[in-house]
Design a protein around this motif. Sequence first.
Motif, PDB file in Angstrom:
ATOM      1  N   GLU A 120       0.844  -1.196   0.000  1.00  0.00           N
ATOM      2  CA  GLU A 120       0.000   0.000   0.000  1.00  0.00           C
ATOM      3  C   GLU A 120       0.878   1.244   0.000  1.00  0.00           C
ATOM      4  OE1 GLU A 120      -2.462  -0.025   3.458  1.00  0.00           O
ATOM      5  OE2 GLU A 120      -3.445  -1.891   2.910  1.00  0.00           O
ATOM      6  N   THR A 121       0.360   2.329  -0.577  1.00  0.00           N
ATOM      7  CA  THR A 121       1.031   3.624  -0.496  1.00  0.00           C
ATOM      8  C   THR A 121       0.049   4.662   0.015  1.00  0.00           C
ATOM      9  OG1 THR A 121       0.461   4.230  -2.761  1.00  0.00           O
ATOM     10  CG2 THR A 121       2.567   3.143  -2.435  1.00  0.00           C
ATOM     11  N   TRP A 122       0.564   5.683   0.683  1.00  0.00           N
ATOM     12  CA  TRP A 122      -0.271   6.799   1.131  1.00  0.00           C
ATOM     13  C   TRP A 122       0.602   8.020   1.335  1.00  0.00           C
ATOM     14  CZ3 TRP A 122       1.047   2.691   4.124  1.00  0.00           C
ATOM     15  CH2 TRP A 122       1.719   2.940   5.305  1.00  0.00           C
ATOM     16  N   LYS A 123      -0.046   9.169   1.361  1.00  0.00           N
ATOM     17  CA  LYS A 123       0.653  10.439   1.517  1.00  0.00           C
ATOM     18  C   LYS A 123       0.787  10.766   3.000  1.00  0.00           C
ATOM     19  CE  LYS A 123       0.516  15.120  -0.271  1.00  0.00           C
ATOM     20  NZ  LYS A 123      -0.211  16.049  -1.144  1.00  0.00           N
ATOM     21  N   ILE A 124       2.011  11.019   3.459  1.00  0.00           N
ATOM     22  CA  ILE A 124       2.251  11.392   4.852  1.00  0.00           C
ATOM     23  C   ILE A 124       1.994  12.887   5.030  1.00  0.00           C
ATOM     24  CG2 ILE A 124       3.973  11.572   6.672  1.00  0.00           C
ATOM     25  CD1 ILE A 124       5.364   9.153   5.449  1.00  0.00           C
ATOM     26  N   ASP A 125       2.642  13.692   4.203  1.00  0.00           N
ATOM     27  CA  ASP A 125       2.447  15.144   4.202  1.00  0.00           C
ATOM     28  C   ASP A 125       2.831  15.646   2.814  1.00  0.00           C
ATOM     29  OD1 ASP A 125       5.242  15.144   4.214  1.00  0.00           O
ATOM     30  OD2 ASP A 125       5.392  15.703   6.306  1.00  0.00           O
ATOM     31  N   ASP A 126       3.044  16.944   2.654  1.00  0.00           N
ATOM     32  CA  ASP A 126       3.369  17.496   1.341  1.00  0.00           C
ATOM     33  C   ASP A 126       4.733  17.064   0.824  1.00  0.00           C
ATOM     34  OD1 ASP A 126       0.960  18.776   1.234  1.00  0.00           O
ATOM     35  OD2 ASP A 126       1.736  20.687   1.985  1.00  0.00           O
ATOM     36  N   GLU A 127       5.611  16.637   1.704  1.00  0.00           N
ATOM     37  CA  GLU A 127       6.971  16.295   1.291  1.00  0.00           C
ATOM     38  C   GLU A 127       7.229  14.802   1.122  1.00  0.00           C
ATOM     39  OE1 GLU A 127       9.962  18.108   3.675  1.00  0.00           O
ATOM     40  OE2 GLU A 127       8.859  19.991   3.824  1.00  0.00           O
ATOM     41  N   PHE A 128       6.419  13.936   1.763  1.00  0.00           N
ATOM     42  CA  PHE A 128       6.737  12.508   1.770  1.00  0.00           C
ATOM     43  C   PHE A 128       5.521  11.627   1.522  1.00  0.00           C
ATOM     44  CE2 PHE A 128      10.009  14.417   4.479  1.00  0.00           C
ATOM     45  CZ  PHE A 128      11.137  13.950   3.833  1.00  0.00           C
ATOM     46  N   TYR A 129       5.780  10.494   0.900  1.00  0.00           N
ATOM     47  CA  TYR A 129       4.831   9.396   0.769  1.00  0.00           C
ATOM     48  C   TYR A 129       5.359   8.224   1.590  1.00  0.00           C
ATOM     49  CZ  TYR A 129       1.567  10.867  -2.827  1.00  0.00           C
ATOM     50  OH  TYR A 129       0.553  11.474  -3.504  1.00  0.00           O
ATOM     51  N   ALA A 130       4.490   7.286   1.898  1.00  0.00           N
ATOM     52  CA  ALA A 130       4.901   6.065   2.591  1.00  0.00           C
ATOM     53  C   ALA A 130       4.450   4.869   1.763  1.00  0.00           C
ATOM     54  CB  ALA A 130       4.282   6.003   3.971  1.00  0.00           C
ATOM     55  N   ILE A 131       5.224   3.813   1.860  1.00  0.00           N
ATOM     56  CA  ILE A 131       4.850   2.552   1.226  1.00  0.00           C
ATOM     57  C   ILE A 131       5.026   1.448   2.262  1.00  0.00           C
ATOM     58  CG2 ILE A 131       7.154   2.258   0.240  1.00  0.00           C
ATOM     59  CD1 ILE A 131       5.829   0.856  -2.138  1.00  0.00           C
ATOM     60  N   TYR A 132       3.994   0.603   2.399  1.00  0.00           N
ATOM     61  CA  TYR A 132       4.041  -0.544   3.307  1.00  0.00           C
ATOM     62  C   TYR A 132       3.895  -1.794   2.464  1.00  0.00           C
ATOM     63  CZ  TYR A 132       2.576  -4.122   6.564  1.00  0.00           C
ATOM     64  OH  TYR A 132       2.479  -5.284   7.268  1.00  0.00           O
ATOM     65  N   SER A 133       4.734  -2.776   2.736  1.00  0.00           N
ATOM     66  CA  SER A 133       4.665  -4.001   1.956  1.00  0.00           C
ATOM     67  C   SER A 133       4.922  -5.221   2.827  1.00  0.00           C
ATOM     68  CB  SER A 133       5.682  -3.968   0.824  1.00  0.00           C
ATOM     69  OG  SER A 133       5.621  -5.165   0.083  1.00  0.00           O
ATOM     70  N   GLU A 134       4.194  -6.279   2.528  1.00  0.00           N
ATOM     71  CA  GLU A 134       4.431  -7.579   3.139  1.00  0.00           C
ATOM     72  C   GLU A 134       5.081  -8.537   2.141  1.00  0.00           C
ATOM     73  OE1 GLU A 134       0.628  -8.840   4.604  1.00  0.00           O
ATOM     74  OE2 GLU A 134       0.647  -7.361   6.213  1.00  0.00           O
ATOM     75  N   ASP A 135       5.402  -8.035   0.956  1.00  0.00           N
ATOM     76  CA  ASP A 135       5.986  -8.843  -0.112  1.00  0.00           C
ATOM     77  C   ASP A 135       7.514  -8.743  -0.073  1.00  0.00           C
ATOM     78  OD1 ASP A 135       6.690 -10.170  -2.415  1.00  0.00           O
ATOM     79  OD2 ASP A 135       5.529  -8.896  -3.762  1.00  0.00           O
ATOM     80  N   ARG A 136       8.171  -9.853   0.128  1.00  0.00           N
ATOM     81  CA  ARG A 136       9.629  -9.879   0.236  1.00  0.00           C
ATOM     82  C   ARG A 136      10.306  -9.396  -1.049  1.00  0.00           C
ATOM     83  NH1 ARG A 136      12.861 -11.981   3.945  1.00  0.00           N
ATOM     84  NH2 ARG A 136      11.105 -12.929   5.012  1.00  0.00           N
ATOM     85  N   ASN A 137       9.721  -9.653  -2.217  1.00  0.00           N
ATOM     86  CA  ASN A 137      10.307  -9.197  -3.477  1.00  0.00           C
ATOM     87  C   ASN A 137      10.315  -7.677  -3.576  1.00  0.00           C
ATOM     88  OD1 ASN A 137      10.820 -11.798  -4.420  1.00  0.00           O
ATOM     89  ND2 ASN A 137       8.745 -11.987  -5.232  1.00  0.00           N
ATOM     90  N   VAL A 138       9.302  -7.029  -3.033  1.00  0.00           N
ATOM     91  CA  VAL A 138       9.259  -5.569  -3.015  1.00  0.00           C
ATOM     92  C   VAL A 138      10.354  -5.039  -2.100  1.00  0.00           C
ATOM     93  CG1 VAL A 138       7.859  -3.555  -2.377  1.00  0.00           C
ATOM     94  CG2 VAL A 138       6.816  -5.456  -3.615  1.00  0.00           C
ATOM     95  N   TRP A 139      10.567  -5.656  -0.953  1.00  0.00           N
ATOM     96  CA  TRP A 139      11.637  -5.232  -0.028  1.00  0.00           C
ATOM     97  C   TRP A 139      12.990  -5.297  -0.729  1.00  0.00           C
ATOM     98  CZ3 TRP A 139      10.395  -9.216   4.337  1.00  0.00           C
ATOM     99  CH2 TRP A 139       9.141  -8.955   4.886  1.00  0.00           C
ATOM    100  N   ILE A 140      13.226  -6.398  -1.408  1.00  0.00           N
ATOM    101  CA  ILE A 140      14.505  -6.592  -2.092  1.00  0.00           C
ATOM    102  C   ILE A 140      14.685  -5.541  -3.175  1.00  0.00           C
ATOM    103  CG2 ILE A 140      15.800  -8.159  -3.598  1.00  0.00           C
ATOM    104  CD1 ILE A 140      14.524 -10.466  -1.929  1.00  0.00           C
ATOM    105  N   SER A 141      13.636  -5.282  -3.939  1.00  0.00           N
ATOM    106  CA  SER A 141      13.702  -4.275  -4.987  1.00  0.00           C
ATOM    107  C   SER A 141      14.016  -2.892  -4.418  1.00  0.00           C
ATOM    108  CB  SER A 141      12.381  -4.237  -5.753  1.00  0.00           C
ATOM    109  OG  SER A 141      12.386  -3.200  -6.698  1.00  0.00           O
ATOM    110  N   ILE A 142      13.359  -2.538  -3.332  1.00  0.00           N
ATOM    111  CA  ILE A 142      13.603  -1.237  -2.708  1.00  0.00           C
ATOM    112  C   ILE A 142      15.027  -1.159  -2.182  1.00  0.00           C
ATOM    113  CG2 ILE A 142      12.991   0.225  -0.739  1.00  0.00           C
ATOM    114  CD1 ILE A 142      10.073  -0.647  -1.196  1.00  0.00           C
ATOM    115  N   GLN A 143      15.473  -2.189  -1.500  1.00  0.00           N
ATOM    116  CA  GLN A 143      16.821  -2.175  -0.945  1.00  0.00           C
ATOM    117  C   GLN A 143      17.884  -2.152  -2.037  1.00  0.00           C
ATOM    118  OE1 GLN A 143      16.725  -5.572   1.607  1.00  0.00           O
ATOM    119  NE2 GLN A 143      15.809  -4.438   3.294  1.00  0.00           N
ATOM    120  N   ARG A 144      17.618  -2.785  -3.170  1.00  0.00           N
ATOM    121  CA  ARG A 144      18.616  -2.875  -4.226  1.00  0.00           C
ATOM    122  C   ARG A 144      18.678  -1.605  -5.074  1.00  0.00           C
ATOM    123  NH1 ARG A 144      17.623  -7.898  -7.372  1.00  0.00           N
ATOM    124  NH2 ARG A 144      18.530  -8.819  -5.522  1.00  0.00           N
ATOM    125  N   TYR A 145      17.519  -1.073  -5.470  1.00  0.00           N
ATOM    126  CA  TYR A 145      17.506  -0.010  -6.464  1.00  0.00           C
ATOM    127  C   TYR A 145      17.134   1.367  -5.935  1.00  0.00           C
ATOM    128  CZ  TYR A 145      17.522  -3.993  -9.594  1.00  0.00           C
ATOM    129  OH  TYR A 145      17.847  -5.144 -10.228  1.00  0.00           O
TER     130      TYR A 145
END
Length: 70
Positions: A3-28
């Motif tokens: 899931e993604t959502w807007k925290i404030d005007d400067e930042f978004y947040a992304i929450y994931s339970e998918d290990r492949n998404v974690w790896i992608s974020i950490q790598r790229y």
Amino acid sequence: MTETWKIDDEFYAIYSEDRNVWISIQRYHKKRNWVEMAQYFFQNGKLKGKQFRLPNNRNNREIAKRLCNK
């Protein structure tokens, strides 16, 4: 689940339970100043999900939406 959502005007947040998404974020996406905000665990100590904070710009929003559709 991712899931993604807007925290404030400067930042978004992304929450994931998918290990492949974690790896992608950490790598790229570490170079894009995506920061790990939190980790969520089951009661037995196994990792359930991770939450990341990303700067609010068009490229990051598009990448986050694409990761949600994986």
